[in-house]
Design a protein around this motif. Structure first.
Motif, mmCIF file in Angstrom:
data_model
loop_
_atom_site.group_PDB
_atom_site.id
_atom_site.type_symbol
_atom_site.label_atom_id
_atom_site.label_comp_id
_atom_site.label_asym_id
_atom_site.label_seq_id
_atom_site.Cartn_x
_atom_site.Cartn_y
_atom_site.Cartn_z
ATOM 1 N N ALA A 145 49.142 36.779 -20.317
ATOM 2 C CA ALA A 145 48.004 35.995 -20.797
ATOM 3 C C ALA A 145 47.153 35.467 -19.652
ATOM 4 N N ALA A 146 47.750 35.348 -18.459
ATOM 5 C CA ALA A 146 47.009 34.769 -17.339
ATOM 6 C C ALA A 146 46.034 35.761 -16.709
ATOM 7 N N GLN A 147 46.083 37.031 -17.128
ATOM 8 C CA GLN A 147 45.274 38.053 -16.470
ATOM 9 C C GLN A 147 44.304 38.727 -17.432
ATOM 10 N N GLY A 148 43.076 38.951 -16.947
ATOM 11 C CA GLY A 148 42.052 39.578 -17.767
ATOM 12 C C GLY A 148 42.369 41.010 -18.148
ATOM 13 N N ARG A 149 43.148 41.712 -17.314
ATOM 14 C CA ARG A 149 43.407 43.132 -17.606
ATOM 15 C C ARG A 149 44.311 43.325 -18.820
ATOM 16 N N PHE A 150 44.989 42.247 -19.265
ATOM 17 C CA PHE A 150 45.867 42.348 -20.436
ATOM 18 C C PHE A 150 45.295 41.602 -21.650
ATOM 19 N N ARG A 151 44.033 41.137 -21.542
ATOM 20 C CA ARG A 151 43.500 40.255 -22.580
ATOM 21 C C ARG A 151 43.562 40.901 -23.974
ATOM 22 N N HIS A 152 43.267 42.210 -24.034
ATOM 23 C CA HIS A 152 43.210 42.915 -25.322
ATOM 24 C C HIS A 152 44.572 43.017 -26.004
ATOM 25 N N LEU A 153 45.646 42.812 -25.241
ATOM 26 C CA LEU A 153 46.982 42.925 -25.852
ATOM 27 C C LEU A 153 47.241 41.795 -26.846
ATOM 28 N N PHE A 154 46.428 40.731 -26.771
ATOM 29 C CA PHE A 154 46.659 39.594 -27.656
ATOM 30 C C PHE A 154 45.904 39.714 -28.976
ATOM 31 N N LYS A 155 45.248 40.873 -29.188
ATOM 32 C CA LYS A 155 44.697 41.156 -30.510
ATOM 33 C C LYS A 155 45.848 41.536 -31.433
ATOM 34 N N PRO A 156 45.703 41.220 -32.734
ATOM 35 C CA PRO A 156 46.834 41.471 -33.653
ATOM 36 C C PRO A 156 47.309 42.930 -33.662
ATOM 37 N N GLU A 157 46.379 43.893 -33.509
ATOM 38 C CA GLU A 157 46.808 45.295 -33.596
ATOM 39 C C GLU A 157 47.644 45.739 -32.393
ATOM 40 N N ASN A 158 47.653 44.941 -31.327
ATOM 41 C CA ASN A 158 48.413 45.333 -30.144
ATOM 42 C C ASN A 158 49.710 44.543 -29.973
ATOM 43 N N ALA A 159 50.105 43.834 -31.048
ATOM 44 C CA ALA A 159 51.300 42.988 -30.948
ATOM 45 C C ALA A 159 52.533 43.801 -30.557
ATOM 46 N N HIS A 160 52.588 45.069 -30.999
ATOM 47 C CA HIS A 160 53.773 45.874 -30.695
ATOM 48 C C HIS A 160 53.910 46.158 -29.194
ATOM 49 N N ILE A 161 52.773 46.172 -28.481
ATOM 50 C CA ILE A 161 52.845 46.392 -27.031
ATOM 51 C C ILE A 161 53.474 45.178 -26.344
ATOM 52 N N LEU A 162 53.085 43.986 -26.816
ATOM 53 C CA LEU A 162 53.679 42.761 -26.263
ATOM 54 C C LEU A 162 55.185 42.765 -26.457
ATOM 55 N N GLU A 163 55.610 43.145 -27.670
ATOM 56 C CA GLU A 163 57.045 43.202 -27.951
ATOM 57 C C GLU A 163 57.748 44.185 -27.032
ATOM 58 N N GLU A 164 57.094 45.352 -26.856
ATOM 59 C CA GLU A 164 57.709 46.372 -26.013
ATOM 60 C C GLU A 164 57.830 45.889 -24.563
ATOM 61 N N TRP A 165 56.793 45.159 -24.103
ATOM 62 C CA TRP A 165 56.822 44.597 -22.755
ATOM 63 C C TRP A 165 58.077 43.746 -22.567
ATOM 64 N N GLN A 166 58.263 42.787 -23.494
ATOM 65 C CA GLN A 166 59.382 41.857 -23.380
ATOM 66 C C GLN A 166 60.713 42.617 -23.410
ATOM 67 N N LYS A 167 60.808 43.582 -24.327
ATOM 68 C CA LYS A 167 62.041 44.370 -24.449
ATOM 69 C C LYS A 167 62.353 45.099 -23.149
ATOM 70 N N ARG A 168 61.310 45.708 -22.602
ATOM 71 C CA ARG A 168 61.481 46.499 -21.386
ATOM 72 C C ARG A 168 61.914 45.630 -20.201
ATOM 73 N N VAL A 169 61.272 44.458 -20.079
ATOM 74 C CA VAL A 169 61.614 43.554 -18.977
ATOM 75 C C VAL A 169 63.052 43.053 -19.133
ATOM 76 N N ASP A 170 63.443 42.702 -20.365
ATOM 77 C CA ASP A 170 64.815 42.255 -20.614
ATOM 78 C C ASP A 170 65.818 43.349 -20.272
ATOM 79 N N ALA A 171 65.510 44.571 -20.694
ATOM 80 C CA ALA A 171 66.432 45.683 -20.441
ATOM 81 C C ALA A 171 66.574 45.950 -18.951
ATOM 82 N N ASN A 172 65.461 45.822 -18.231
ATOM 83 C CA ASN A 172 65.504 46.058 -16.789
ATOM 84 C C ASN A 172 66.342 44.991 -16.083
ATOM 85 N N TRP A 173 66.193 43.745 -16.509
ATOM 86 C CA TRP A 173 66.960 42.643 -15.915
ATOM 87 C C TRP A 173 68.454 42.837 -16.181
ATOM 88 N N GLU A 174 68.773 43.255 -17.408
ATOM 89 C CA GLU A 174 70.154 43.550 -17.781
ATOM 90 C C GLU A 174 70.717 44.670 -16.883
#
Lengths: 151, 317
Positions: free
Chosen positions: B278-307
């Motif tokens: 959210a702090a960066q302009g290059r990801f601003r469009h991800l916060f539109k409702p139709e892109n919610a699945h990308i946000l979810e995938e981001w979080q999943k991917r980061v969690d999996a990588n940390w694991e």
């Protein structure tokens, strides 16, 4: 400090190193060697900037002061010499000597404001002011200590 | 006084800068924070090669140079090759006894942006590591070809809008995932591999010192927040870096000899990836409702990588 004029009126790249006269852009030899110092540079990591003999090709002699619209102002009374500003300054513009913060190098500062963001004191010992503001007025208008630190 | 230790910032601040101001990098650019720190964390002589990119273009604007060390620029792809050539010559001349000052410690360092490292210079870097030269390669990873106007590179993360993968009505930006260069270089046989970020200055300085003192090829991926292409205010460079390391989008870790993985920074409070995006302009469009699945995938991917990183740290393989 000499006027390096990075983006100034002198056309850049028009004087070939060592050449007697000015040459055109299509006559400049490909590749160039620029020496940062007039003398030997082997022990340069043991010398402070003021003890170095910079050549005219070092960007140290140039200035980017014209980039700024806002400038950081430093308040010595509040500073705790933590050196956060020194380590994060992208433009080597925080002058620190013998573990003490001395001030800001306004020839190299571009006014990005990172130093103000990383300053941990309350109130901050570095604040951004308009470029035209004079230093005394800026220091006189310094805010009081805030009770609750905002983030 | 010169640098004596990096125990605390006060000690570190006695270093005499060998990178000069009035370079033409953007205000708030993280590149110069990283380069400054590398030059400050050692007193040894350095031979540096820079690949084409923001760093090279902005620090050697004729007739000025911002470097107080030996520095060379040749091409986009071959900073690793150039510096390993210098290293091979240094070794040969040392053997023949033709060096002027054979006892002076010299370190060889190559810089490249993510374009020069992940894409264009990749086979040259891989070759240099395979040949086992004693050098350190530092990738200034700003996840985009910033110097030429923000084209996507293979380091650009999924969902980021860039000029060649723009977000709009039919696209959410780049559709491919970021390449895991750190694992690739570890598997390539580098003696020391690390991921660092400028906001954790001590962590970064330690990694640099380790890399410089390790004999053999070393690779460091340094996160470099780009105020112009990530689209945030220049003053927020360190804040964005904090968000990146605390949300584990950029986990800080090292891999010694290809198998010994150590996590070098564990955030006390792990923040959601959303905050970083959210702090960066290059990801601003991800916060539109139709892109919610990308946000979810981001979080999943980061969690999996940390694991994955934690399990690899335990397993030591």
């Amino acid at each position: 400090m000499s006027n390096g004029n990075v983006l100034g009126n002198e056309k850049r790249g028009m004087v070939e190193l060592g050449a007697e006269k000015k040459v055109g852009w299509d006559e400049v030899t490909h590749g160039a060697v620029l020496y940062s110092f007039e003398d030997d540079a082997t022990d340069v990591s043991f010398r402070k900037a003021e003890d170095r003999n910079y050549a005219q090709f070092s960007s140290y002699v140039a200035t980017v002061a014209s980039w700024r619209t806002i400038k950081p102002v430093y308040n010595r009374d509040i500073c705790i010499d933590c050196q956060n500003c020194w380590v994060f300054c992208p433009d080597v513009s925080i002058i620190s000597r013998d573990k003490q913060m001395l001030g800001i190098d306004y020839d190299h500062c571009k006014g990005c404001g990172v130093c103000v963001e990383v300053c941990p004191t309350n109130p901050k010992s570095l604040l951004m002011f308009a470029e035209a503001q004079n230093l005394e007025d800026a220091l006189a208008s310094w805010p009081e200590k805030k009770k609750k630190e905002e983030k | 006084m010169a640098i004596t230790s990096i125990k605390n910032l006060k000690e570190f601040s006695t270093a005499n800068d060998r990178f000069e101001g009035a370079h033409l990098l953007c205000p708030g650019c993280a590149h110069s924070m990283i380069v400054r720190e590398l030059l400050n964390c050692t007193n040894d002589n350095l031979v540096i090669a820079s690949a084409t990119g923001c760093l090279e273009v902005c620090t050697a604007v004729y007739p000025y140079t911002s470097w107080d060390t030996s520095w060379i620029h040749i091409g986009f792809e071959n900073s690793a090759t150039a510096v390993t050539g210098a290293e091979a010559m240094y070794k040969a001349r040392k053997r023949k006894g033709t060096l002027k000052n054979p006892d002076a410690p010299v370190k060889f360092v190559a810089f490249g942006g993510d374009g020069a490292t992940y894409d264009i210079g990749f086979q040259w870097l891989s070759g240099a590591v395979e040949r086992g030269h004693d050098f350190t390669y530092i990738c200034l990873d700003n996840e985009v070809y910033a110097n030429t106007g923000g084209q996507r590179s293979s380091s650009t993360p999924i969902g980021a809008s860039s000029t060649t993968a723009p977000a709009g009505r039919v696209s959410y930006g780049k559709k491919e995932n970021k390449k895991d260069i750190v694992s690739i270089m570890a598997a390539n046989g580098a003696s020391y591999v690390a991921q660092v970020a400028p906001n954790k200055w001590k962590n970064m300085a330690q990694a640099f010192q380790k890399a410089l003192s390790t004999e053999g090829p070393c690779f460091i991926n340094a996160m470099s927040a780009c105020t112009t292409e990530w689209k945030f205010d220049p003053k927020d460079t360190i804040n964005i870096s904090d968000l990146a390391t605390d949300s584990l989008v950029f986990p800080l870790y090292e891999i010694v000899d290809g198998h010994e993985l150590n996590i070098t920074y564990r955030p006390k409070n792990i923040i959601p990836v959303k905050d970083y995006l959210a702090a960066q302009g290059r990801f601003r469009h991800l916060f539109k409702p139709e892109n919610a699945h990308i946000l979810e995938e981001w979080q999943k991917r980061v969690d999996a990588n940390w694991e994955r990183l934690q399990r690899r740290e335990e397993a030591r393989v």
